[in-house]
Design an enzyme around this catalytic site. Structure first.
Site, PDB file in Angstrom:
ATOM      1  CG  ASP A  62      -1.593   1.088   1.668  1.00 28.52           C
ATOM      2  OD1 ASP A  62      -2.312   1.574   0.811  1.00 28.52           O
ATOM      3  OD2 ASP A  62      -1.497   1.533   2.835  1.00 28.52           O
ATOM      4  CG  PHE A  63       1.755   5.742  -1.482  1.00 26.14           C
ATOM      5  CD1 PHE A  63       3.064   5.648  -1.924  1.00 26.14           C
ATOM      6  CD2 PHE A  63       1.296   6.975  -1.035  1.00 26.14           C
ATOM      7  CE1 PHE A  63       3.913   6.757  -1.912  1.00 26.14           C
ATOM      8  CE2 PHE A  63       2.121   8.088  -1.034  1.00 26.14           C
ATOM      9  CZ  PHE A  63       3.426   7.983  -1.473  1.00 26.14           C
ATOM     10  CG  ASP A  64      -1.528   7.870   1.141  1.00 28.81           C
ATOM     11  OD1 ASP A  64      -0.986   8.950   1.381  1.00 28.81           O
ATOM     12  OD2 ASP A  64      -1.982   7.560   0.023  1.00 28.81           O
ATOM     13  CG  ASP A 242      -2.117   2.391   6.530  1.00 27.75           C
ATOM     14  OD1 ASP A 242      -2.266   2.157   5.306  1.00 27.75           O
ATOM     15  OD2 ASP A 242      -2.439   3.465   7.060  1.00 27.75           O
TER      16      ASP A 242
HETATM   17  O1  LIG Z   1      -4.509   2.837  -0.148  1.00 26.74           O
HETATM   18  P1  LIG Z   1      -3.633   3.939   0.339  1.00 26.74           P
HETATM   19  O2  LIG Z   1      -2.391   4.125  -0.464  1.00 26.74           O
HETATM   20  O3  LIG Z   1      -3.347   3.811   1.812  1.00 26.74           O
HETATM   21  O4  LIG Z   1      -4.512   5.257   0.162  1.00 26.74           O
HETATM   22  C1  LIG Z   1      -5.645   5.491   1.006  1.00 26.74           C
HETATM   23  C2  LIG Z   1      -5.991   6.961   0.962  1.00 26.74           C
HETATM   24  O5  LIG Z   1      -4.792   7.652   1.334  1.00 26.74           O
HETATM   25  C3  LIG Z   1      -4.810   9.084   1.283  1.00 26.74           C
HETATM   26  O6  LIG Z   1      -5.497   9.544   2.430  1.00 26.74           O
HETATM   27  C4  LIG Z   1      -4.793   9.244   3.630  1.00 26.74           C
HETATM   28  O7  LIG Z   1      -3.504   9.868   3.599  1.00 26.74           O
HETATM   29  C5  LIG Z   1      -3.561  11.329   3.561  1.00 26.74           C
HETATM   30  C6  LIG Z   1      -2.126  11.811   3.450  1.00 26.74           C
HETATM   31  O8  LIG Z   1      -1.333  11.309   4.488  1.00 26.74           O
HETATM   32  C7  LIG Z   1      -4.250  11.859   4.812  1.00 26.74           C
HETATM   33  O9  LIG Z   1      -4.341  13.272   4.767  1.00 26.74           O
HETATM   34  C8  LIG Z   1      -5.658  11.246   4.924  1.00 26.74           C
HETATM   35  O10 LIG Z   1      -6.265  11.632   6.131  1.00 26.74           O
HETATM   36  C9  LIG Z   1      -5.541   9.715   4.873  1.00 26.74           C
HETATM   37  O11 LIG Z   1      -6.810   9.085   4.947  1.00 26.74           O
HETATM   38  C10 LIG Z   1      -5.347   9.590  -0.024  1.00 26.74           C
HETATM   39  O12 LIG Z   1      -5.546  10.986   0.057  1.00 26.74           O
HETATM   40  C11 LIG Z   1      -6.611   8.875  -0.469  1.00 26.74           C
HETATM   41  O13 LIG Z   1      -6.911   9.230  -1.823  1.00 26.74           O
HETATM   42  C12 LIG Z   1      -6.384   7.370  -0.446  1.00 26.74           C
HETATM   43  O14 LIG Z   1      -7.580   6.701  -0.822  1.00 26.74           O
END
Ligand SMILES: O=P(O)(O)OC[C@H]1O[C@H](O[C@H]2O[C@H](CO)[C@@H](O)[C@H](O)[C@H]2O)[C@H](O)[C@@H](O)[C@@H]1O
Length: 301
Positions: A62-64, A242
């Site tokens: 995953d990324f975020d 995560d």
């Molecule tokens: O599947 P992922 O790579 O984990 O992406 C899930 C969402 O991540 C992002 O939102 C999350 O991270 C942001 C930056 O750290 C944060 O501001 C936010 O509160 C988090 O929920 C992204 O913006 C989404 O598009 C993704 O779906």
């Protein structure tokens, strides 16, 4: 939904047992899998054993909140440089494939990760990029007009707040990290707008201070993982993530692979847990050194 596998003991050598809901009851209590980095070194040794008997490794992440730390501004996160380098080294091994599977849209995800020669799945798997070609789920494409209307309506409703909509072309994320007191109002606004514009067309899920709005199709990160790893069915798939949408990928792995959840106390169907994004750096460091050494033992056996 794809990926409704029962999880189960991944042959890890831990004392965890799997309950009827497919979730693992580990040494640290119900629904908390064992720590991968513990004082005994046994969990890491168990993963090395699995690599030493595998034909190859499919490393998916995953990324975020995994490759990068969470930030209030969704435009801010960058991949940690050591993570990028470790993923490149994994990619360069002839019996390793790498994929990043994210809720972000592909157009955002690929430059943010910045690694050529790996696969990417964006929008929770609705968009897949591999071997130079992109495919988009056909139903997701059909719902784009409805999504545009939903996004416009929500932007109006949230205009005077610190909440905002991230338009990702075939899905949308509604952010309330900067105004957590508005969480309930945001959920209500999303529900009312979807009910009015396309009642059965979209699913809502809760992420980290966000609502994820995706087309109602039987497709998720687990399905994307299954698609990407299908040709290497004798390889060991590993998935690191995560958030709630990563659970579909952990369930999809079942006994076939190794799931690693990033976070402190959440329930998860993963086999192991690590604490936070800095621990992901340690994990990637291990995989591209000791993990690859274990994999190389399998070719010389
Ligand atoms: O599947 P992922 O790579 O984990 O992406 C899930 C969402 O991540 C992002 O939102 C999350 O991270 C942001 C930056 O750290 C944060 O501001 C936010 O509160 C988090 O929920 C992204 O913006 C989404 O598009 C993704 O779906």
């Amino acid at each position: 939904m794809a990926g409704e596998s029962t999880g189960g003991d991944a042959g890890t050598g831990s004392d965890g047992e799997t309950g009827s809901d497919g979730r693992r009851a580990g040494a640290d209590g119900p629904d908390r899998p064992p720590a991968l980095f513990d004082e005994t070194g046994e969990p890491l040794a168990a993963v090395a054993d699995r690599l030493a008997t595998a034909d190859g490794l499919f490393f998916c992440t995953d990324f975020d909140g995994t490759l990068s730390a969470i930030d209030e501004d969704p435009d801010a996160p960058e991949i940690a440089p050591d993570n990028r380098e470790a993923l490149r080294e994994l990619r360069d091994h002839d019996r390793v494939r790498v994929a990043v599977i994210s809720g972000r849209e592909l157009a955002d995800l690929r430059p943010r990760v910045g690694i050529e020669g790996i696969a990417y799945a964006g929008n929770h798997g609705l968009e897949v990029f591999r071997d130079g070609a992109t495919t988009v789920h056909p139903v997701a494409k059909k719902r784009q007009r409805d999504l545009e209307r939903i996004v416009a309506d929500l932007e109006d409703r949230l205009a005077d707040t610190d909440c905002f909509v991230e338009d990702k072309s075939v899905s949308a994320t509604i952010h309330y990290r900067a105004a957590p007191e508005r969480a309930e109002a945001v959920h209500t606004a999303v529900e009312e707008t979807v009910e009015r514009i396309a009642p059965s067309g979209f699913e809502r899920s809760v992420g980290k201070e966000i609502v994820e709005l995706t087309p109602a199709v039987a497709w998720d990160k687990g399905a994307a993982l299954s698609l990407l790893t299908a040709e290497q069915d004798d390889w060991l798939p590993v998935y690191v993530g995560d958030d709630t949408t990563d659970e579909a990928a952990f369930r999809e792995l079942g006994e076939r692979g190794v799931g690693i959840h990033v976070g402190a106390g959440e329930e998860t169907a993963a086999d192991y847990r690590i604490d936070n994004p800095p621990a992901v750096e340690r994990l990637l460091d291990w995989f591209h050194t000791e993990g690859l050494a274990a994999l190389d033992r399998s070719s010389s056996a």
